[in-house]
Motif scaffolding. Structure first.
Motif, short mmCIF file in Angstrom:
data_model
loop_
_atom_site.label_atom_id
_atom_site.label_comp_id
_atom_site.label_asym_id
_atom_site.label_seq_id
_atom_site.Cartn_x
_atom_site.Cartn_y
_atom_site.Cartn_z
N UNK A 80 0.73 -1.57 -0.02
CA UNK A 80 -0.05 0.06 -0.20
C UNK A 80 0.95 1.19 -0.06
N UNK A 81 2.16 1.12 -0.39
CA UNK A 81 3.21 2.32 -0.26
C UNK A 81 3.20 2.65 -1.82
N UNK A 82 3.21 4.08 -1.96
CA UNK A 82 3.37 4.48 -3.19
C UNK A 82 4.78 5.04 -3.41
N UNK A 83 5.67 3.91 -4.18
CA UNK A 83 6.84 4.29 -4.33
C UNK A 83 7.39 5.33 -5.13
N UNK A 84 6.41 6.55 -5.29
CA UNK A 84 6.87 7.63 -6.05
C UNK A 84 6.68 8.98 -4.73
N UNK A 85 6.09 8.54 -3.77
CA UNK A 85 5.76 9.46 -2.58
C UNK A 85 7.05 9.28 -1.52
N UNK A 86 7.95 10.20 -1.67
CA UNK A 86 9.31 10.07 -0.74
C UNK A 86 8.79 10.26 0.70
N UNK A 87 7.58 10.96 1.02
CA UNK A 87 7.55 11.04 2.37
C UNK A 87 6.79 9.90 3.02
N UNK A 88 6.45 8.81 2.36
CA UNK A 88 5.86 7.69 3.01
C UNK A 88 6.70 6.50 2.58
N UNK A 89 7.23 6.52 1.62
CA UNK A 89 7.95 5.27 1.14
C UNK A 89 9.18 4.80 2.03
N UNK A 90 9.80 5.67 2.39
CA UNK A 90 11.01 5.28 3.17
C UNK A 90 10.51 4.81 4.57
N UNK A 91 9.41 4.96 5.07
CA UNK A 91 8.87 4.70 6.46
C UNK A 91 8.75 3.13 6.81
N UNK A 92 7.83 2.63 5.87
CA UNK A 92 7.31 1.41 6.07
C UNK A 92 7.86 0.17 5.46
N UNK A 93 7.84 -0.88 6.40
CA UNK A 93 8.25 -2.38 6.29
C UNK A 93 7.32 -3.44 6.47
#
Ligand code: ACO
Length: 329
Positions: A148-161
């Protein structure tokens, strides 16, 4: 069996083999290893491969916990799967896990409280055991958030695992060990601080909605940050005070692993010594409901918890939801 204490008898954890490093993310969005580490503490996170799904990790974590507690899966009365990333909409991931484990006598269901899901589940398990309605309860936190992570959105894609953790909870009759206090809260007025608009009944599962990424997480990280610190510290203090303890009495503090700066700020606010605060955010990122049970299992493995230690857990997540559990290990 009324008025017994409930305590965690054993734990387990599992995660995908795939790892996404900060260097990998540098190739996807405009970010840097330095920015991610200094703002979040994260170096890498596990990421499920195509074809891997939530219950697979949940089952592996649960099997470890069951084996370590030396019980038979058929003895489990309650199976709670805390997740916001279920395998499918129907049936619950809890029921799918139940079938895989052979926990055929359990009442199994999913619990959606985002990152607080594990503590919500532990709170319910505690009450069912104390009330004599369950002897053994399996509480699992399991997520494949990266779907559910948008890998073009740097503010969320670095956070979740991704990952899963499990705890087998059982009655602890006639001794001082076990869960001493729980408190869970939520405030839906902050729903839009972390949410995914699509994927449910409100925005249909149409090609347009999927193509425009309506199912991806959106987050107001900056606003969440402040609410997270205040809520986790306040609720932890309430639980401690109610049980007659102070931050200084705690031997191990495991906060939800959302961001190293949030962890440091909460620990500071509660006046717990930094040496007793557990952090694995560098290697896992934020795994939502899985973060606390994964951390707990790592602490057990590393010998960071001894019998009789006062252990404090605190969480904060989308909803928004938050909570705290205090236990004598
Ligand atoms: N790389 C480089 N720059 C970035 C990145 C990135 N990955 N992400 C954001 N930025 C930029 C922003 O665009 C902004 O630039 P601007 O000043 O030019 O506009 C700048 O960095 C600062 O952005 P902020 O959002 O203010 O950065 P902040 O220090 O708040 O860090 C973060 C962002 C890491 C998301 C932080 O707010 C956070 O961790 N918040 C809590 C999030 C959280 O815990 N969420 C989960 C809780 S619920 C759950 O766990 C499911």
């Amino acid at each position: 069996m009324a008025n017994t204490n409930a305590r965690i008898l054993s734990t387990g954890r599992a995660y995908p083999e795939g790892v996404l490093t900060n260097a990998d993310l540098e190739k996807l969005v405009e970010t840097s290893d330095e920015w991610i580490i200094s703002r979040t503490g994260i170096k890498e996170r596990h990421k499920a491969a195509d074809g891997e799904y939530t219950s697979q990790f949940a089952v592996r974590a649960a099997q470890q916990a069951i084996e370590r507690a030396r019980i038979d899966p058929s003895e489990i009365d309650l199976l709670i799967c805390a997740t916001v990333t279920p395998d499918q909409i129907l049936p619950s991931t809890g029921c799918l896990i139940q079938a895989e484990l052979g926990a055929h006598r359990a009442a199994a269901f999913d619990l959606a409280a985002a990152c607080s899901g594990f503590l919500y589940g532990l709170t319910l398990a505690n009450q069912m055991i104390r009330g004599g309605q369950a002897r053994y309860a399996l509480v699992i936190g399991a997520e494949v958030l990266t779907r559910y992570v948008d890998y073009t959105d740097r503010s969320t894609c670095v956070i979740f695992g991704d990952g899963a953790g499990a705890a087998l909870v059982g009655a602890s009759e006639g001794d001082e060990r076990g869960i001493l206090g729980t408190r869970i809260r939520s405030d839906g007025r902050y729903a839009e601080q972390l949410y995914a608009p699509g994927g449910g009944t409100r925005l249909g599962i149409t090609a347009d909605n999927v193509n425009s990424g309506q199912h991806y997480f959106r987050m107001k990280g900056n606003e969440l940050f402040k609410v997270a610190v205040r809520s986790m510290a306040d609720v932890s203090r309430e639980v401690l005070e109610e049980a007659g303890y102070k931050g200084e009495d705690v031997k191990l503090f495991i906060p939800h692993q959302a961001n190293q700066r949030i962890t440091d700020a909460v620990a500071n606010n509660l006046k717990v010594d930094s040496g007793i605060v557990y952090s694995n955010i560098a290697m896992h990122g934020n795994t939502s409901s899985a973060s606390i049970p994964i951390a707990l299992d790592e602490c057990v493995e590393q010998g960071r918890i001894s019998e009789g230690d006062l252990v404090l857990l605190a969480s904060f997540g989308g909803g928004v939801t938050w909570g705290s559990v205090l236990m004598r290990w």
